[in-house]
Write a protein that holds these residues in place. Structure first.
Motif, mmCIF file in Angstrom:
data_model
loop_
_atom_site.group_PDB
_atom_site.id
_atom_site.type_symbol
_atom_site.label_atom_id
_atom_site.label_comp_id
_atom_site.label_asym_id
_atom_site.label_seq_id
_atom_site.Cartn_x
_atom_site.Cartn_y
_atom_site.Cartn_z
ATOM 1 N N GLN A 206 -12.906 4.865 7.995
ATOM 2 C CA GLN A 206 -13.195 6.288 7.728
ATOM 3 C C GLN A 206 -13.849 6.449 6.358
ATOM 4 O O GLN A 206 -14.585 7.403 6.116
ATOM 5 C CB GLN A 206 -11.872 7.056 7.778
ATOM 6 C CG GLN A 206 -11.990 8.411 8.380
ATOM 7 C CD GLN A 206 -10.860 9.319 7.929
ATOM 8 O OE1 GLN A 206 -9.898 8.900 7.296
ATOM 9 N NE2 GLN A 206 -10.981 10.580 8.282
ATOM 10 N N SER A 207 -13.608 5.498 5.476
ATOM 11 C CA SER A 207 -14.163 5.548 4.110
ATOM 12 C C SER A 207 -15.568 4.949 4.042
ATOM 13 O O SER A 207 -16.062 4.689 2.946
ATOM 14 C CB SER A 207 -13.242 4.783 3.162
ATOM 15 O OG SER A 207 -13.043 3.454 3.624
ATOM 16 N N THR B 59 -9.496 -5.673 0.397
ATOM 17 C CA THR B 59 -8.334 -4.921 0.905
ATOM 18 C C THR B 59 -7.967 -5.264 2.347
ATOM 19 O O THR B 59 -7.079 -4.629 2.918
ATOM 20 C CB THR B 59 -8.609 -3.401 0.838
ATOM 21 O OG1 THR B 59 -9.845 -3.152 1.507
ATOM 22 C CG2 THR B 59 -8.689 -2.913 -0.597
ATOM 23 N N GLN C 191 -17.420 -0.254 -0.416
ATOM 24 C CA GLN C 191 -18.475 -1.253 -0.583
ATOM 25 C C GLN C 191 -17.962 -2.629 -0.138
ATOM 26 O O GLN C 191 -16.748 -2.848 -0.055
ATOM 27 C CB GLN C 191 -18.928 -1.254 -2.051
ATOM 28 C CG GLN C 191 -19.452 0.137 -2.437
ATOM 29 C CD GLN C 191 -19.841 0.296 -3.896
ATOM 30 O OE1 GLN C 191 -19.728 -0.647 -4.669
ATOM 31 N NE2 GLN C 191 -20.288 1.475 -4.261
ATOM 32 N N TRP D 89 -15.073 10.272 6.870
ATOM 33 C CA TRP D 89 -14.684 11.169 5.790
ATOM 34 C C TRP D 89 -15.936 11.647 5.083
ATOM 35 O O TRP D 89 -16.863 10.875 4.855
ATOM 36 C CB TRP D 89 -13.812 10.362 4.837
ATOM 37 C CG TRP D 89 -13.031 11.198 3.903
ATOM 38 C CD1 TRP D 89 -12.167 12.204 4.218
ATOM 39 C CD2 TRP D 89 -13.014 11.080 2.484
ATOM 40 N NE1 TRP D 89 -11.605 12.699 3.087
ATOM 41 C CE2 TRP D 89 -12.115 12.036 2.009
ATOM 42 C CE3 TRP D 89 -13.658 10.246 1.569
ATOM 43 C CZ2 TRP D 89 -11.850 12.192 0.661
ATOM 44 C CZ3 TRP D 89 -13.395 10.403 0.235
ATOM 45 C CH2 TRP D 89 -12.503 11.364 -0.208
ATOM 46 N N THR E 280 -15.173 -1.727 -6.734
ATOM 47 C CA THR E 280 -16.521 -1.509 -6.171
ATOM 48 C C THR E 280 -16.668 -0.036 -5.770
ATOM 49 O O THR E 280 -17.084 0.772 -6.588
ATOM 50 C CB THR E 280 -16.841 -2.472 -4.998
ATOM 51 O OG1 THR E 280 -15.770 -2.453 -4.048
ATOM 52 C CG2 THR E 280 -17.075 -3.885 -5.474
ATOM 53 N N GLY E 281 -16.237 0.344 -4.560
ATOM 54 C CA GLY E 281 -16.469 1.718 -4.109
ATOM 55 C C GLY E 281 -15.507 2.751 -4.665
ATOM 56 O O GLY E 281 -15.721 3.956 -4.537
ATOM 57 N N ALA E 282 -14.396 2.295 -5.248
ATOM 58 C CA ALA E 282 -13.378 3.181 -5.838
ATOM 59 C C ALA E 282 -12.753 4.149 -4.826
ATOM 60 O O ALA E 282 -12.395 5.276 -5.180
ATOM 61 C CB ALA E 282 -13.945 3.944 -7.029
ATOM 62 N N SER E 283 -12.639 3.723 -3.575
ATOM 63 C CA SER E 283 -11.991 4.591 -2.586
ATOM 64 C C SER E 283 -10.535 4.183 -2.341
ATOM 65 O O SER E 283 -9.905 4.668 -1.398
ATOM 66 C CB SER E 283 -12.780 4.553 -1.268
ATOM 67 O OG SER E 283 -12.673 3.278 -0.668
ATOM 68 N N ALA E 284 -9.993 3.308 -3.179
ATOM 69 C CA ALA E 284 -8.625 2.807 -2.982
ATOM 70 C C ALA E 284 -7.614 3.948 -2.959
ATOM 71 O O ALA E 284 -7.788 4.956 -3.656
ATOM 72 C CB ALA E 284 -8.279 1.833 -4.104
ATOM 73 N N ILE F 20 -10.024 -2.240 7.789
ATOM 74 C CA ILE F 20 -10.238 -2.226 9.244
ATOM 75 C C ILE F 20 -10.952 -0.935 9.617
ATOM 76 O O ILE F 20 -10.778 0.098 8.960
ATOM 77 C CB ILE F 20 -8.900 -2.382 10.002
ATOM 78 C CG1 ILE F 20 -9.148 -2.840 11.438
ATOM 79 C CG2 ILE F 20 -8.082 -1.098 9.982
ATOM 80 C CD1 ILE F 20 -7.931 -3.430 12.105
ATOM 81 N N PRO G 23 -10.820 -5.423 -10.912
ATOM 82 C CA PRO G 23 -12.084 -5.368 -10.161
ATOM 83 C C PRO G 23 -12.215 -4.041 -9.408
ATOM 84 O O PRO G 23 -11.211 -3.477 -8.963
ATOM 85 C CB PRO G 23 -11.952 -6.527 -9.167
ATOM 86 C CG PRO G 23 -10.913 -7.430 -9.745
ATOM 87 C CD PRO G 23 -9.954 -6.515 -10.444
ATOM 88 N N ILE H 42 -14.694 -10.790 -5.896
ATOM 89 C CA ILE H 42 -15.615 -11.114 -4.794
ATOM 90 C C ILE H 42 -17.015 -10.638 -5.171
ATOM 91 O O ILE H 42 -17.189 -9.461 -5.536
ATOM 92 C CB ILE H 42 -15.141 -10.430 -3.493
ATOM 93 C CG1 ILE H 42 -13.757 -10.957 -3.108
ATOM 94 C CG2 ILE H 42 -16.152 -10.622 -2.368
ATOM 95 C CD1 ILE H 42 -12.990 -10.055 -2.173
#
Ligand SMILES: Cc1cc2nc3c(=O)[nH]c(=O)nc-3n(C[C@H](O)[C@H](O)[C@H](O)COP(=O)(O)OP(=O)(O)OC[C@H]3O[C@@H](n4cnc5c(N)ncnc54)[C@H](O)[C@@H]3O)c2cc1C
Length: 480
Positions: A145-146, A158, A151, A328, A81-85, A161, A79, A216
């Motif tokens: 910060q992301s 995740t 998303q 960021w 969504t925002g791909a900021s992992a 926070i 899965p 989700i």
């Protein structure tokens, strides 16, 4: 019999249509990783199995059909969504994975200012939701910060926070109701109620699952009145982290809830506050909310810090400049890539948490070990950014020069050994190895130690909801 890539793509097209099944080789390569492997990506060396396809989904029903197909054929679903992992959660660790991308599910379903709820599809960018709320005088209170990238689905997945967490809490305190799809295709919805005691809180099966249990699709969060005009900012310089931790503790234990409570060590501080911090630790607070509460909180902070002679107040404007640049800037991604290529200097972070009695020892021993054991380190520092009644987090920041390595050795020579030191020392002391980025795929070798005897519960959840192990294989729970 195992399906070929061609058969997988054909079946996906049958479910969602050709225009939403992406097989472009460049997209697939970039979709095999996340920011944990940013150096490999910069060097265009892709070491992870390239996925068979990226599928852009539009509804819970579509996701259900895709998961049923993948479950029957034992195909790995990742899965996104925002791909900021940042921790390898998006790595496609096994052959012929399919990335299920929910970023087109981007509708705000309802803003309910009477019951103070906002419901969004999983692909709504937090920044967009926040803008819509602020236009009406409300806020989610969530500000990682992301924020410009992340998303709603990924933020819940995740256990994210935000930077105002000391007042508003993490996403787990904000989440009211949630809809998710499990690998057998079952669509489940947890309703919006202020609280209930009807058995265990099953939201927590979904929160923080990192795509390893379910997808989700819809998220309802609390909203709050937005009153930035009452914000009060405070900044101080001091010599020792230990004193800073003591002050953070005192503020929390005395019952105050500033939205920001942060402590930077000199190395990390010099990165953000070079123009005034000069080798000092930096302590920052923000009080917010209704004016009477913000004023009382601010006054209490000034009184508490005033009792520590070591602390010297800095001009509010200096802290305001920092505050105005909290998030960021995604426009900097391209700049960052060029800079890394030119300088061969690379930075990452690792975040942990522990009770007040342990935190300073963990900080000292990690910094010491990294300085002594890791070659080519150019910066090792850290800060505490999320405090609680019982303890706080530590966010280690480290940079190193890449010396005599192939792109794929960056992780084994530098990133993993540094992360392992931080995790090892935190677990040894009794803290938690992940504060807010999730486990991803690169801390899984410590997961049994992190959980201890309660690993039984985690393992049983995985077996119950994903018996065929098709959900984000290698995330949270290691591949056998
Ligand atoms: C510059 C930067 C700053 C950051 N700052 C913070 C911060 O302040 N606080 C913080 O908590 N985190 C931070 N992060 C980490 C990251 O942005 C967050 O963890 C965020 O929650 C990820 O959301 P996303 O939509 O980008 O998820 P993705 O990157 O798409 O996915 C993250 C994980 O969740 C899973 N996932 C994604 N969508 C779903 C879904 N719909 N259903 C089930 N699983 C899903 C993925 O499989 C993956 O394992 C930061 C990252 C960056 C790059």
């Amino acid at each position: 019999m195992k399906l070929t890539r061609k058969q997988i793509v054909k079946s996906l097209i049958n479910i969602v249509g050709e225009d939403r099944v992406i097989t472009d080789e460049e997209v697939l390569k970039e979709s095999s990783i996340d920011r944990f492997r940013k150096y490999e990506s910069i060097c265009e060396v892709f070491t992870q199995p390239i996925p068979a396809a990226v599928v852009k989904v539009k509804s819970a029903e579509e996701i259900s059909s895709i998961l049923v197909f993948m479950n029957e054929n034992r195909l790995n679903a990742v899965p996104r969504t925002g791909a900021s992992a940042t921790e390898g959660g998006l790595e496609t660790a096994v052959e012929n994975s399919v990335v299920i991308d929910g970023s087109d599910m981007n509708e705000i379903i309802k803003i309910d200012t009477y019951n103070m709820l906002a419901t969004s599809q999983c692909g709504v960018p937090l920044e967009y939701l926040e803008e819509k709320l602020r236009e009406q005088g409300y806020t989610t209170g969530h500000s990682p910060q992301s924020k410009p990238l992340a998303q709603m689905g990924g933020l819940v997945a995740t256990r994210s926070i935000g930077q105002f967490s000391t007042l508003y809490g993490g996403i787990e305190e904000m989440l009211v109701g949630v809809e998710a799809v499990f690998p057998n295709g079952k669509i489940t919805k947890i309703k919006n109620v202020p609280r209930r005691s009807a058995g265990p809180d099953i939201r927590h099966v979904i929160l923080g699952n990192e795509g390893a249990l379910c997808f989700i699709t819809e998220v309802t969060v609390k909203i709050f009145k937005f009153m930035p005009e009452n914000n009060l900012l405070y900044g101080y310089l001091l010599d020792n982290m230990k004193t800073g931790f003591e002050i953070l503790r005192e503020v929390m234990v005395e019952g105050y809830r500033p939205s920001i409570a942060r402590l930077y060590d000199p190395e990390d501080g010099s990165y953000h506050f070079s123009h005034f911090a000069e080798g000092k630790c930096v302590l920052i607070f923000m009080a917010e909310g209704p004016k009477t509460i913000a004023d009382a909180t601010g006054k209490a902070i000034e009184t508490i810090v005033g009792n520590y002679e070591e602390c010297k107040k800095v001009e509010t404007q200096l802290i305001k400049t920092w505050f105005d640049n909290l998030n960021w800037n995604p426009a900097k991604i391209a700049e960052e890539r060029i800079e890394i290529k030119e300088t061969q200097n690379l930075g990452f972070t690792t975040e942990v948490s522990a009770t007040w009695d342990l935190i300073d020892k963990i900080y000292e021993v990690c910094i010491d070990r990294i300085r002594n054991e890791i070659p080519d380190i150019t910066l090792i520092g850290g800060h505490s950014s999320h405090s609680y009644l019982n303890g706080t987090n530590l966010y280690f920041v480290y940079y190193y020069n890449l010396v005599d390595i192939k792109p794929e050795q960056e992780i084994t020579k530098y990133h993993n050994p540094i992360q392992d030191i931080i995790v090892e020392e935190t677990l040894k002391a009794g803290g938690s190895m992940c504060h807010h980025h999730g486990v991803g795929k690169h801390r899984t070798h410590f997961i049994r130690e992190e959980y201890g005897s309660s690993y039984y519960i985690l393992e049983t959840l995985k077996k119950a909801f994903d018996p065929n192990g098709i959900m984000n294989t290698g995330t949270i729970i290691p591949i056998n």
